[in-house]
Design a protein around this motif. Structure first.
Motif, PDB file in Angstrom:
ATOM      1  N   LYS A  35      32.554 -25.494  25.020  1.00  0.00           N
ATOM      2  CA  LYS A  35      33.372 -24.518  24.308  1.00  0.00           C
ATOM      3  C   LYS A  35      34.770 -25.082  24.088  1.00  0.00           C
ATOM      4  N   GLU A  83      37.156 -19.791  25.832  1.00  0.00           N
ATOM      5  CA  GLU A  83      35.955 -19.446  26.601  1.00  0.00           C
ATOM      6  C   GLU A  83      35.603 -17.964  26.482  1.00  0.00           C
ATOM      7  N   ASP A 105      25.889 -16.893  29.429  1.00  0.00           N
ATOM      8  CA  ASP A 105      26.783 -15.738  29.552  1.00  0.00           C
ATOM      9  C   ASP A 105      26.040 -14.414  29.467  1.00  0.00           C
ATOM     10  N   CYS A 155      30.215 -16.984  18.271  1.00  0.00           N
ATOM     11  CA  CYS A 155      31.664 -17.007  18.316  1.00  0.00           C
ATOM     12  C   CYS A 155      32.184 -15.727  17.676  1.00  0.00           C
TER      13      CYS A 155
END
Length: 797
Positions: free
Chosen positions: A70, A75, A83, A122
């Motif tokens: 990343k 992050e 995640d 993202c």
């Protein structure tokens, strides 16, 4: 044969001038907002504080994920599968014996299995900022051997798409039979090796999802461009591990579906999870590059098919081996085996035969997972058997329609159970074929063929006839063991105090015109003006549960449910009206927005009944039904094996043997969809489907490199037929009511797309037959025509 007829026509039906009920050609109500630019799609929805998502996608078809880096300091705005703690993969298994299971994680874990598989997401304030962030994410991928072709996938030693499998086959099916005697005695044997290209469905609106947390209700509202919102809610609940009461799924206006929007998306899971994680609205809109490079996901079939016939051209048996490229994963809820396994059951089509064998395999490859597309396997099987029928005709020295007429199921044999246990409900297949032949005027084209074209092109004619099983229910899908089995379809109907009627159904409309046709059903039963009927669709909080819109089922199932609910309301209206008008309930009729004593001019507005129930209850009869003017009713046909619509497509083409180009000169469709609820909408469905079928036949193809890289990532490379490529399609209707449905209606939403590839390919081959050339692959591109001519020339030499 039992003579079962639909209800007698009433006010508003086709037999009444100015009718607005079943059979009326009403313009679509919903078009008023669409033509004025007032439709509301996911991309039109703006929510304060909304964040936008862009995905980092795999640039290769098969690799181990060794690392994801990343951008420093970002992050909290970049997320990977690591995640998404507690989020389960999408698993869509079939109960059929031998099915091999796959797990599709919303973001790739350990491996990527096709180009475009999402690896990270993202989030930013705008899509542009999210895309800039995605470009900064670094992927460390270890390339693995690629399985780029479905036939190569079956070879011994082929790389494994899923490491724990012993082969690259989701499911192997066999409909077996002993063909030894037929092979020994058949005078005519026709063998064809066929292939259809992988396509990318092209709805005007791509996929889209917006998830919004609601703290007051402790609920997540998910807006998604979906054909089956209730099924999506179930899938989200299972994968996210939250109860369905905390999820509300809304499908607003949907700009075309065709099956492309009939699955649970990894992106839906990601966006829903992220909205809960950030406690903020989050949205993803698929762009056309993502659509083409990631989701070319339908129609890729291969056939080795042999037809056996006697000297007179009577079809005796079919032997087929078929492979479908199912891609890398099994998609929820239809599974990877839907197309291939269906081939075995629907390949015989409308024909009778003595023996039948069909072996199918659903191959796993490093391509995007297959999704049911309009027609679902039928365009491929229609192509296969119809090319064989033309081959038999050529060997027997007969016109193609003569061979077909000898083996079509006859009307006096209806209802008919065919060789694969399909239950044909009604129809006159031979008459349908005869009308198509007459409409095209084949003798005229034969005369023109003999004379030759002034420009040197060669003319050919082609036919294709098929039947479409639609609205099949529990008895069919329970045997498949898939995550979704349709049951009773429900409709909530209620009058508002001002006399407007609201219908709520769990199916959804993405071009079918349900807001109009369901209002016509209400008119047929209640006599209410369709303009005073509001149809609510696509919202799990406001509509009864439904498996959604697929399989040409909505008008049979949702229409049947709406009719059932309106009948209940009609009975209650008559009870109140009989008290107010001082007449027996049996003497009350409902039409033209009034309730009237039959044979008199004593009447009152239908809206007055609603006003009395809600606002003047002192005028109600003492024994009034306390349930009032609202009810929810379920509907399922007594025999839920499906309705069978059918059609014959006939066309004439001109083939340029120097350029390889094909022009459609005439195109005829003779169709039987049972009782047509709205013939205007039916015509639109047929023309739209035929346009897609013409795309399959002549234009649409997603080529892949040996490394399974899609090679048509823009609409400049992926050819779609436009207005200049679609001929003026001439449509003729037959209406043989189904004995299974409320009004005799049948599902016809997919049929237009089924026959064009077969009809057009037969016409091309008819034009090239004097030269000994045969095209056996779709689309029929100029290169393929020229290659067939080259091979024919070499063979003659």
């Amino acid at each position: 044969m039992t003579d079962v007829r639909p209800p007698a026509p009433r006010a508003g039906s086709r037999d009444v001038p100015g009718g607005r009920g079943v059979g009326a050609r009403l313009p679509r109500k919903e078009d008023n907002r669409f033509l004025r630019g007032k439709g509301q799609y996911v991309a039109n929805i703006r929510v304060p504080g909304m964040m936008e998502v862009a995905f980092v996608r795999s640039p290769v078809a098969h690799a181990r994920v060794r690392g994801i880096v990343k951008p420093a300091g970002m992050e909290g705005r970049v997320f990977t599968m690591a995640d998404l703690a507690g989020v389960r993969p999408i698993v869509s298994d079939s109960g059929l014996p031998g099915f091999r299971s796959s797990a599709q994680y919303p973001l790739a874990r350990n491996k990527v299995r096709h180009v475009g598989e999402a690896v990270a997401m993202c989030v930013a304030r705008t899509r542009a900022e999210a895309e800039d962030l995605a470009e900064q994410v670094e992927l460390d991928l270890e390339p693995l051997p690629v399985v780029a072709d479905m036939l190569q996938a079956l070879e011994p030693g082929a790389a494994r798409v899923h490491d724990h499998w012993d082969c690259n086959v989701f499911l192997d099916t066999l409909v077996d039979d002993d063909l030894a005697a037929v092979r020994a005695n058949a005078v005519i044997t026709v063998k064809r090796t066929l292939r259809t290209a992988r396509q990318c469905m092209a709805p005007l609106e791509g996929r889209a999802v917006l998830a919004c947390p609601d703290a007051r209700l402790d609920q997540l509202t998910v807006y998604t461009a979906s054909q089956l919102p209730h099924v999506i809610r179930t899938g989200l609940s299972e994968c996210l591990g939250i109860d369905q009461g905390r999820l509300r799924v809304i499908a607003p206006d949907v700009g075309g579906g065709f099956g492309y929007k009939a699955i649970l998306l990894p992106e839906e899971l990601c966006v829903a999870w992220l909205a809960m994680r950030l406690d903020a609205p989050v949205r993803w809109i698929e762009d056309r590059f993502e659509h083409l490079s990631t989701n070319a996901n339908c129609r890729e079939h291969a056939y080795e098919i042999t037809g056996y016939a006697d000297a007179a051209g009577h079809l005796l048996a079919i032997d087929c081996d078929a492979v479908v490229d199912s891609g890398a994963y099994s998609m929820y809820p239809f599974t990877a085996c839907l197309e291939a396994a269906q081939i075995g059951s629907i390949l015989p089509g409308p024909y009778k035969m003595q023996r039948y064998r069909c072996h199918t395999r659903s191959a796993a490859t490093n391509k995007s997972p297959i999704v049911p597309y309009r027609g679902v396997a039928r365009p491929g099987v229609c192509l296969a058997i119809e090319l064989v029928m033309d081959g038999i005709a050529r060997e027997a020295g007969l016109e193609p329609h003569e061979v077909r007429l000898r083996k079509l199921v006859r009307p006096d044999e209806m209802p008919y159970v065919n060789i694969t246990d399909k239950h044909f409900d009604s129809g006159d297949y031979p008459e349908c074929l005869r009308r198509a032949v007459d409409a095209l005027d084949i003798p005229k084209w034969r005369t023109r063929q003999a004379a030759g074209e002034p420009d040197g092109r060669r003319v050919g004619v082609g036919l294709a006839i098929y039947c479409e099983q639609a609205a099949h229910g529990t008895s069919v899908y329970a045997a498949w063991g898939i995550p979704m089995v349709p049951g009773h379809e429900q409709c909530l109907a209620r009058f508002a105090p001002d006399g407007t009627l609201e219908l709520r159904v769990g199916a959804h409309s993405h071009g079918q015109g349900l807001e109009t046709t369901l209002a016509q059903v209400a008119n047929e039963v209640l006599g209410i003006d369709p303009a005073r009927v509001r149809v609510v669709l696509g919202d799990t909080a406001m509509t009864p549960y439904s498996t959604g819109t697929w399989g040409s089922r909505s008008m049979v199932m949702s229409g049947g449910a709406a009719a059932s609910a309106c009948e209940v309301i009609a009975g209650r209206v008559r009870a109140i009206a009989s008290h107010l008008l001082e007449a027996a309930p049996a003497d009350i009729e409902l039409e033209d927005d009034v309730v009237r004593i039959v044979g008199t001019d004593r009447e009152m507005p239908l809206a007055e009944i609603a006003r009395v129930w809600y606002r003047e209850p002192q005028r109600l009869p003492p024994d009034v039904d306390p349930a009032g003017l609202e009810t929810t009713m379920g509907y399922k046909p007594a025999a839920d094996t499906g309705t069978f619509s059918y059609a014959c497509h006939a066309c004439a083409v001109a083939v340029d043997t120097e350029l390889g180009s094909v022009e459609i000169l005439d195109y005829v469709v003779v169709e039987d969809g049972g009782t047509l609820v709205n013939p205007l909408i039916v015509d639109g469905q047929i023309c739209g489907g035929a346009a897609q079928g013409i795309g399959t036949a002549l234009y649409e193809e997603m080529p892949f490199s040996d490394e399974a890289q899609p090679l048509a990532s823009t609409l400049a490379d992926y050819s779609l037929p436009g207005a200049t490529e679609i001929p003026a399609i001439r449509i003729a209707h037959m209406e043989t009511p189904s004995p299974l449905s409320t009004f005799g209606q049948k599902g016809i939403g997919e049929g237009g797309a089924v026959a064009p590839p077969a009809a057009i390919l037969n016409a091309v081959n008819d034009a090239l037959a004097p030269l000994g050339a045969l095209v056996a692959e779709c689309p029929v591109t100029p290169d393929r025509v020229l290659d067939a001519l080259r091979r024919a020339g070499e063979s003659r030499a």
